[in-house]
Design an enzyme around this catalytic site. Structure first.
Site, PDB file in Angstrom:
ATOM      1  N   THR B 130       0.838  -1.203   0.000  1.00 38.67           N
ATOM      2  CA  THR B 130       0.000   0.000   0.000  1.00 38.67           C
ATOM      3  C   THR B 130       0.868   1.246   0.000  1.00 38.67           C
ATOM      4  O   THR B 130       0.635   2.190  -0.765  1.00 38.67           O
ATOM      5  CB  THR B 130      -0.927  -0.004   1.229  1.00 38.67           C
ATOM      6  OG1 THR B 130      -1.766  -1.144   1.168  1.00 38.67           O
ATOM      7  CG2 THR B 130      -1.772   1.240   1.276  1.00 38.67           C
ATOM      8  N   GLN B 237       0.467  -9.597  -5.462  1.00 42.67           N
ATOM      9  CA  GLN B 237      -0.017 -10.975  -5.555  1.00 42.67           C
ATOM     10  C   GLN B 237       0.796 -11.795  -6.542  1.00 42.67           C
ATOM     11  O   GLN B 237       0.686 -13.000  -6.574  1.00 42.67           O
ATOM     12  CB  GLN B 237      -1.483 -10.981  -6.028  1.00 42.67           C
ATOM     13  CG  GLN B 237      -2.439 -10.289  -5.104  1.00 42.67           C
ATOM     14  CD  GLN B 237      -2.741 -11.130  -3.879  1.00 42.67           C
ATOM     15  OE1 GLN B 237      -2.455 -12.314  -3.838  1.00 42.67           O
ATOM     16  NE2 GLN B 237      -3.316 -10.508  -2.885  1.00 42.67           N
ATOM     17  N   HIS B 259       3.890 -10.081   2.929  1.00 44.87           N
ATOM     18  CA  HIS B 259       3.054 -11.115   3.539  1.00 44.87           C
ATOM     19  C   HIS B 259       2.215 -11.885   2.540  1.00 44.87           C
ATOM     20  O   HIS B 259       1.393 -12.707   2.936  1.00 44.87           O
ATOM     21  CB  HIS B 259       2.183 -10.521   4.644  1.00 44.87           C
ATOM     22  CG  HIS B 259       1.071  -9.635   4.172  1.00 44.87           C
ATOM     23  ND1 HIS B 259      -0.248 -10.017   4.221  1.00 44.87           N
ATOM     24  CD2 HIS B 259       1.065  -8.391   3.669  1.00 44.87           C
ATOM     25  CE1 HIS B 259      -1.000  -9.041   3.756  1.00 44.87           C
ATOM     26  NE2 HIS B 259      -0.229  -8.039   3.423  1.00 44.87           N
ATOM     27  N   CYS B 383     -10.306  -5.825   2.025  1.00 44.79           N
ATOM     28  CA  CYS B 383     -10.487  -4.396   2.317  1.00 44.79           C
ATOM     29  C   CYS B 383     -11.906  -3.926   2.107  1.00 44.79           C
ATOM     30  O   CYS B 383     -12.309  -2.921   2.644  1.00 44.79           O
ATOM     31  CB  CYS B 383      -9.553  -3.528   1.487  1.00 44.79           C
ATOM     32  SG  CYS B 383      -8.645  -4.385   0.244  1.00 44.79           S
TER      33      CYS B 383
END
Lengths: 156, 459
Positions: B130, B237, B259, B383
Site C-alpha cells: 500500500t 499478488q 506477507h 479491504c
C-alpha cells in the site's frame, strides 16, 4: 584417508558407486556452522546411500514433531519430493552440496518444530479433529451443553 | 526447631486457604492457569472455539491466501536472530550491531532484486505494497506536476491505487479509469487510445487479488515505452508466483508485498527503474534513509524475512505452481461435478491458479459464508468486505448483483493439502445444496421458468 565404514551395503551389488544417489532438494544458501563444517568434508566424498536415507528419515521425524497440521504435511511431502527429484544427480560434488544443504535444512526444521510447539494453540485444525460435533448435529451454530456450561450457571 | 516446624505446619493447616492465598502475588498468579497464548479467541474449552457467536470444533482450514499467507518456517528461522541478539539499527555506522544489520538488509535487498531480475540499487523497502503504491502514484505525478497531468489506470485496481488517484484528482490531475473486458483483462486498444502525450503514469496490476486474472504485462510495457509513459504495476499478488522480469516487461515502478509470499506482515518493497531513471518525490520525509526515497529506520527482521521469502520463492516457484494448478483443478472439478450453476469470475486461461473466485447461482452470499465457518474463505477482498456492497471488481467485470453477492474466493497456497481441498468441496457443496433446497427461485428455475421474465408484484 577416509576410513570406510562397513555396513550391509559394502561389498554387495549395492555398492555406493553403482547406485543412483538419493539426495536432497536445493534449499537456502544461508551459511550455518554445521553446513560450513560439512562442506569441506563433504566436498571430498559424496554421501553413501545409507547416509542419504538416514537424512530423509531424520527429515520425516522432524516433520512429525510440528504441531501445525499444514506445516507438518508440507515438511514431509517436500522432503520426499525433494529427495525424489534429486535421485538422478550423478556428479559427486553436486550430490555432496545437496547433502550439505539438506543437513542445514534439517537443523532449520528441528529448531522450528520446537518454536511451533512452544506456541501451539490449544485447539487443533478441523482437519485433525475426528467427527467434529457440528457435523454430528448437522449445524455449525448449534448449542452444545458441555460440562463447561453447567459450571458457569452456578458461579456468582 | 522441630517445635517451630510443627507450629508452622499447624498454622498452615488451620488457616483457611483463601485468606492464605490472598496475600501472595505468586498465589494470585498461580490461580489463573498459565496459557501459552493470550486468549484472544474467546473460550477454548474441550477443543471448541467460540467467537462472535459461532462455535466450531477446531481452527478452520485456511483457504484465503490472497488476504495473507502463513509465515514459512524457514523465513521465521531467518528472522529470529534479528529479534534476539542481532537487534542493531542498520543505520548505525559505528558498531558491530549496525554493521551486521546493514549487511543483512543488503543481502535481503539482493534476494528481492534477484527474484524480479533487477539491480539491488533499484529496490527500496517500505511498510507494504500500500505504501509502495502511494509512493509510486503520488510521488511520480507530484515530481512531474509541471509537464505530466494525466494518469491511466483500470477499474479493477487495488483500493490504495484508486484512492491515491482520487487524491490526485483533487489536486488537479486528470485520471482515466479504464473499463475491463468481462474476463477481467484490460483491452490493449482502449489502453493505447487512453494514453496521451501528457500521461505520466499507467498503472495496471499484475495479478488481481480478487479474481486472480493475470494481465498481459509485456504488451502493456511495450505500449508504455513507445508512448513515453511510466508503467507502474502492483505485483503484490504476483511476486514469487508468476515469473517477473522488469526488463522484458518494461516496468518502471513496481510494488511488492512481504506477507503475500509467506513472509512477515508490515514489510514491502518498491522497485524504481534506474535506466532510464524514474524520478519520484518521497512521501516519507526524514533522515534520508533508503537513498532519501523512504526515510525511517529499515526494520531489519522484517526485511530479512522478506529476503528469505523471496529466496525460497525463487527455488520453489516451479514446484509450487505445478502443485497449486493441480489443486485448483481438483477443487473446480470437484465442485462442478456435484453442483450446477457455478460460474468462475474472470478468465480461466489468464489466471494465477491459486486464486479461484466462484459464484453460485440462486444462493444468498451472506448465508453461504455463515455456513462455511469451518473453511476460512473470503467473499470480495479483505479491504471491502466490511461494507455490504458487492465488490467493485466484480461490478467492473459486468457480473450481475445477485451473482456478485454469492461470490466466494478460494485461495490455494504452498501449504494447502489435498485433504483440505476435498473437505472444502464437501462443505461448500453441502451448504449450497442446503440453501438451494430452501430457495424458491431455484425451484422455479428447475420448473423451467425464466427468472428475468418475472413481473414481481409490489406490496
Amino acid at each position: 584417508m577416509k576410513t570406510i565404514r562397513y555396513n550391509s551395503y559394502n561389498g554387495t551389488r549395492h555398492s555406493r558407486y553403482l547406485l543412483p544417489y538419493l539426495s536432497v532438494a536445493k534449499p537456502l544458501e544461508r551459511p550455518t556452522p554445521i553446513a560450513g563444517l560439512l562442506d569441506s568434508k563433504a566436498m571430498a566424498t559424496a554421501p553413501s546411500r545409507a547416509e542419504v536415507l538416514s537424512l530423509l528419515r531424520s527429515f520425516l521425524q522432524a516433520a512429525r514433531k510440528f504441531s501445525d497440521y499444514n506445516i507438518r504435511e508440507y515438511a514431509a511431502r517436500r522432503a520426499i519430493d525433494g529427495f525424489r527429484g534429486n535421485k538422478a544427480l550423478s556428479d559427486p560434488s553436486a550430490i555432496a552440496a545437496a547433502f550439505a544443504d539438506g543437513m542445514s535444512q534439517l537443523e532449520v526444521a528441528k529448531r522450528q518444530a520446537a518454536v511451533y510447539s512452544s506456541y501451539a494453540p490449544k485447539t487443533k485444525s478441523v482437519m485433525e479433529v475426528k467427527m467434529s460435533p457440528p457435523e454430528r448435529y448437522g449445524t455449525s451454530c448449534g448449542i452444545r451443553w458441555g460440562s463447561g456450561e453447567y459450571r458457569k450457571i452456578y458461579v456468582f | 526447631m522441630a517445635a517451630a516446624a510443627a507450629s508452622r505446619l499447624l498454622r498452615r493447616a488451620l488457616t483457611p486457604a483463601v485468606a492464605r492465598r490472598r496475600f501472595s502475588t505468586a498465589a494470585v498468579a498461580a490461580e489463573t492457569p498459565p496459557s501459552p497464548l493470550p486468549s484472544a479467541t474467546g473460550e477454548e474449552d474441550a477443543g471448541m472455539v467460540s467467537m462472535k457467536g459461532v462455535r466450531i470444533s477446531g481452527r478452520p482450514l485456511y483457504l484465503d491466501m490472497q488476504a495473507t499467507t502463513p509465515v514459512d518456517p524457514r523465513v521465521l528461522d531467518a528472522m529470529l536472530p534479528f529479534y534476539l541478539s542481532r537487534f542493531g539499527n542498520p543505520h548505525s555506522r559505528t558498531h558491530l550491531y549496525g554493521w551486521e544489520s546493514e549487511s543483512a538488509v543488503e543481502a535481503a535487498r539482493a534476494s528481492v532484486a534477484a527474484l524480479v531480475a533487477a539491480d539491488p540499487k533499484e529496490i527500496f523497502f517500505t511498510s507494504g505494497a500500500t505504501e509502495s503504491n502511494n509512493i509510486s502514484v503520488k510521488g511520480l505525478m507530484r515530481f512531474h506536476r509541471a509537464r505530466k497531468r494525466h494518469v491511466v489506470t483500470t477499474q479493477t485496481e487495488h483500493k490504495c491505487v484508486l484512492d491515491s488517484c482520487r487524491h490526485l484528482q483533487q489536486e488537479g490531475f486528470e485520471v482515466t479509469y479504464l473499463p475491463v473486458r468481462p474476463d477481467g483483462l484490460v483491452d490493449l486498444d482502449h489502453l493505447a487510445d487512453a494514453i496521451r502525450p501528457d500521461t505520466g503514469l499507467v498503472s495496471v496490476m499484475a495479478v488481481n487479488n480478487e479474481i486472480g486474472v493475470v494481465q498481459p504485462l509485456e504488451e502493456i510495457g511495450r505500449l508504455c515505452r513507445e508512448k513515453g509513459a511510466v508503467f507502474h504495476t502492483d505485483a503484490a499478488q504476483a511476486l514469487g508466483k508468476i515469473p517477473i522480469d522488469v526488463e522484458k516487461m518494461g516496468i518502471g515502478l513496481m510494488s511488492l508485498s512481504g506477507h503475500k509470499i509467506y513472509g512477515p506482515k508490515g514489510v514491502g518493497a518498491l522497485y524504481v527503474r534506474r535506466r532510464p531513471r524514474v524520478r519520484i518525490e518521497p512521501q516519507m520525509n526524514g533522515g534520508g534513509q533508503e537513498r532519501g526515497i523512504r526515510s525511517g529506520t529499515v526494520p531489519t527482521p522484517l526485511v530479512v524475512g522478506m529476503g528469505a521469502a523471496c529466496e525460497i520463492a525463487m527455488k520453489e516457484m516451479d514446484y509450487d505452481s505445478r502443485r497449486i494448478s493441480a489443486l485448483q483443478e481438483r477443487l473446480l472439478n470437484g465442485i462442478r461435478a456435484k453442483l450446477d450453476g457455478v460460474v468462475v469470475n474472470g478468465s480461466l486461461e489468464h489466471r494465477y491458479p491459486g486464486n479461484l473466485n466462484l459464484s453460485f447461482a440462486f444462493v444468498e452470499g451472506e448465508s453461504l459464508l455463515m455456513g462455511l465457518k469451518e473453511v476460512a474463505v473470503s467473499s470480495g477482498s479483505a479491504c471491502t468486505s466490511a461494507s455490504l456492497e458487492p465488490s467493485y471488481v466484480l461490478r467492473a467485470l459486468g457480473v450481475d448483483e445477485d451473482m456478485a453477492h454469492t461470490s466466494i474466493r478460494f485461495g490455494i497456497g504452498r501449504f494447502t493439502t489435498e485433504a483440505e481441498i476435498d473437505k472444502a468441496i464437501e462443505l461448500t457443496v453441502r451448504q449450497v445444496e442446503k440453501l438451494r433446497e430452501m430457495s424458491p427461485l431455484y425451484e422455479m428455475v428447475k420448473e423451467g421458468i425464466d427468472i428475468k421474465s418475472i413481473q414481481w408484484a409490489q406490496h
